[in-house]
Design an enzyme around this catalytic site. Structure first.
Site, short mmCIF file in Angstrom:
data_model
loop_
_atom_site.label_atom_id
_atom_site.label_comp_id
_atom_site.label_asym_id
_atom_site.label_seq_id
_atom_site.Cartn_x
_atom_site.Cartn_y
_atom_site.Cartn_z
N GLY A 8 -24.64 38.41 -122.05
CA GLY A 8 -25.95 37.76 -122.09
C GLY A 8 -26.83 38.30 -120.98
N ALA A 9 -28.03 37.77 -120.90
CA ALA A 9 -28.96 38.21 -119.88
C ALA A 9 -28.43 37.86 -118.49
CB ALA A 9 -30.32 37.56 -120.10
N GLU A 10 -27.75 36.75 -118.41
CA GLU A 10 -27.34 36.24 -117.11
C GLU A 10 -25.84 36.36 -116.88
OE1 GLU A 10 -27.45 32.21 -114.50
OE2 GLU A 10 -27.56 32.06 -116.66
N ALA A 11 -25.08 36.22 -117.95
CA ALA A 11 -23.63 36.12 -117.78
C ALA A 11 -22.86 36.97 -118.78
CB ALA A 11 -23.21 34.66 -117.93
N LYS A 46 -5.24 30.45 -123.70
CA LYS A 46 -6.44 31.23 -123.99
C LYS A 46 -7.63 30.55 -123.31
CE LYS A 46 -8.47 33.52 -127.98
NZ LYS A 46 -8.50 33.61 -129.44
N ASP A 102 -30.77 23.96 -121.79
CA ASP A 102 -30.84 25.09 -122.73
C ASP A 102 -30.24 24.67 -124.07
OD1 ASP A 102 -31.36 27.60 -123.69
OD2 ASP A 102 -29.72 28.59 -122.65
N1 LIG Z 1 -15.84 27.61 -123.69
C1 LIG Z 1 -16.16 28.47 -124.65
N2 LIG Z 1 -15.41 28.56 -125.78
C2 LIG Z 1 -15.72 29.45 -126.75
N3 LIG Z 1 -16.77 30.29 -126.69
C3 LIG Z 1 -17.56 30.23 -125.61
C4 LIG Z 1 -17.31 29.33 -124.54
N4 LIG Z 1 -18.25 29.51 -123.59
C5 LIG Z 1 -19.05 30.49 -124.05
N5 LIG Z 1 -18.65 30.93 -125.26
C6 LIG Z 1 -19.28 31.99 -126.07
O1 LIG Z 1 -20.00 32.87 -125.23
C7 LIG Z 1 -21.40 32.80 -125.51
C8 LIG Z 1 -22.20 32.87 -124.22
O2 LIG Z 1 -21.85 31.81 -123.34
P1 LIG Z 1 -22.95 30.86 -122.72
O3 LIG Z 1 -22.26 29.92 -121.80
O4 LIG Z 1 -23.76 30.26 -123.83
O5 LIG Z 1 -23.79 31.90 -121.84
P2 LIG Z 1 -25.33 32.36 -121.90
O6 LIG Z 1 -25.99 31.62 -120.77
O7 LIG Z 1 -25.31 33.82 -121.66
O8 LIG Z 1 -25.89 31.98 -123.25
C9 LIG Z 1 -21.59 31.49 -126.28
O9 LIG Z 1 -22.70 31.52 -127.13
C10 LIG Z 1 -20.28 31.39 -127.05
O10 LIG Z 1 -20.30 32.22 -128.19
MG LIG Z 2 -25.73 30.30 -124.41
#
Ligand SMILES: Nc1ncnc2c1ncn2[C@@H]1O[C@H](COP(=O)(O)OP(=O)(O)O)[C@@H](O)[C@H]1O
Ligand SMILES: [Mg+2]
Length: 235
Positions: free
Chosen positions: A25-28, A39, A138
């Site tokens: 993502g843009a941030e993470a 897992k 968000d």
């Molecule tokens: N705990 C989780 N379990 C399963 N998928 C996850 C989880 N956290 C994040 N993801 C996946 O990773 C993507 C990006 O994580 P997210 O926390 O939404 O970060 P961002 O701020 O970049 O959107 C999510 O849209 C999802 O598909």
């Molecule tokens: Mg997200």
């Protein structure tokens, strides 16, 4: 795994071994890892070189802590979110439960009729959070996962534990906007379902109050300006 200072930047030992992120993502970056035999998801807030490194460090530190804190608060309220396994704010890392489930976005694409019930449950959950003062920050349909008929909220990096009514209205606005931009034909039914759930946990007069603010935000188009200002203040 160990975080180490190295001339002002922080390296996370073992990070090189993580391989390619599952999601960038843009941030993470999000990696699927094994954590104590389970897992898990490792979310890494990556350093931004265009920001001064101290500011960058502080921002990543703050958002990491913020995310962990608000997830824990949500879990305490009985709102589903990933269990937190490990937090390292210096490295900008959270390791959390892997929720093996499609997002609400994907469900609306595949089975819009079934999505209504989840929109209602999402409304219930958000109503509980708002009632306690927590805003998500968000609230898009990609940040909602649906597993075994239950909704799980993820991505709490911009959440607030002491939100204003306006921040709560922004949550509802963002939910509406994510529907409008991706599933315009389902906005009405999925908003109605959301509000049904929301008012069941928040009460009808608060729902009306928040919706009044949502209307104001949308009418004045001020939301955009506010977010920009908020980000500018931080960065
Ligand atoms: N705990 C989780 N379990 C399963 N998928 C996850 C989880 N956290 C994040 N993801 C996946 O990773 C993507 C990006 O994580 P997210 O926390 O939404 O970060 P961002 O701020 O970049 O959107 C999510 O849209 C999802 O598909
Ligand atoms: Mg997200």
């Amino acid at each position: 795994m160990e975080a180490r200072q190295r001339g002002g930047t922080v390296a996370l030992e073992g990070l090189e071994e993580l391989g390619e992120p599952q999601y960038k993502g843009a941030e993470a970056y999000v990696y699927i890892v094994e954590w104590l035999g389970k897992k898990a998801v490792l979310k890494l807030r990556v350093p931004k070189t265009y920001r001064h490194y101290l500011l960058d460090k502080r921002l990543r530190w703050r958002r990491t802590i913020n995310e962990a804190r608000t997830v824990l608060a949500a879990l305490e309220l009985g709102v589903n979110a990933p269990a937190i396994y490990y937090v390292n704010p210096v490295a900008g890392v959270i390791v959390m439960e892997y929720i093996d489930a499609p997002s609400l976005y994907e469900i609306i694409e595949a089975k819009p009729e079934a999505a209504k019930e989840y929109a209602r449950r999402l409304g219930e959950a958000v109503g509980i959070l708002h009632e306690t003062g927590i805003s998500h920050g968000d609230l898009t349909t990609s940040n909602v996962l649906v597993k075994d008929g239950e909704v799980y909220l993820i991505d709490f990096g911009l959440a607030s534990l002491k939100s204003s009514e306006r921040e709560q209205a922004v949550d509802v606005h963002l939910y509406m906007r994510s529907l409008e931009s991706t599933h315009p034909e389902h906005v009405d039914s999925l908003l109605e379902a959301f509000l049904e759930g929301y008012s069941s946990t928040r009460g009808s007069s608060w729902t009306e109050k928040i919706m009044q603010l949502v209307r104001e935000i949308r009418l004045m188009g001020r939301y955009r300006e506010e977010r920009r200002t908020a980000w500018r203040q931080e960065e």
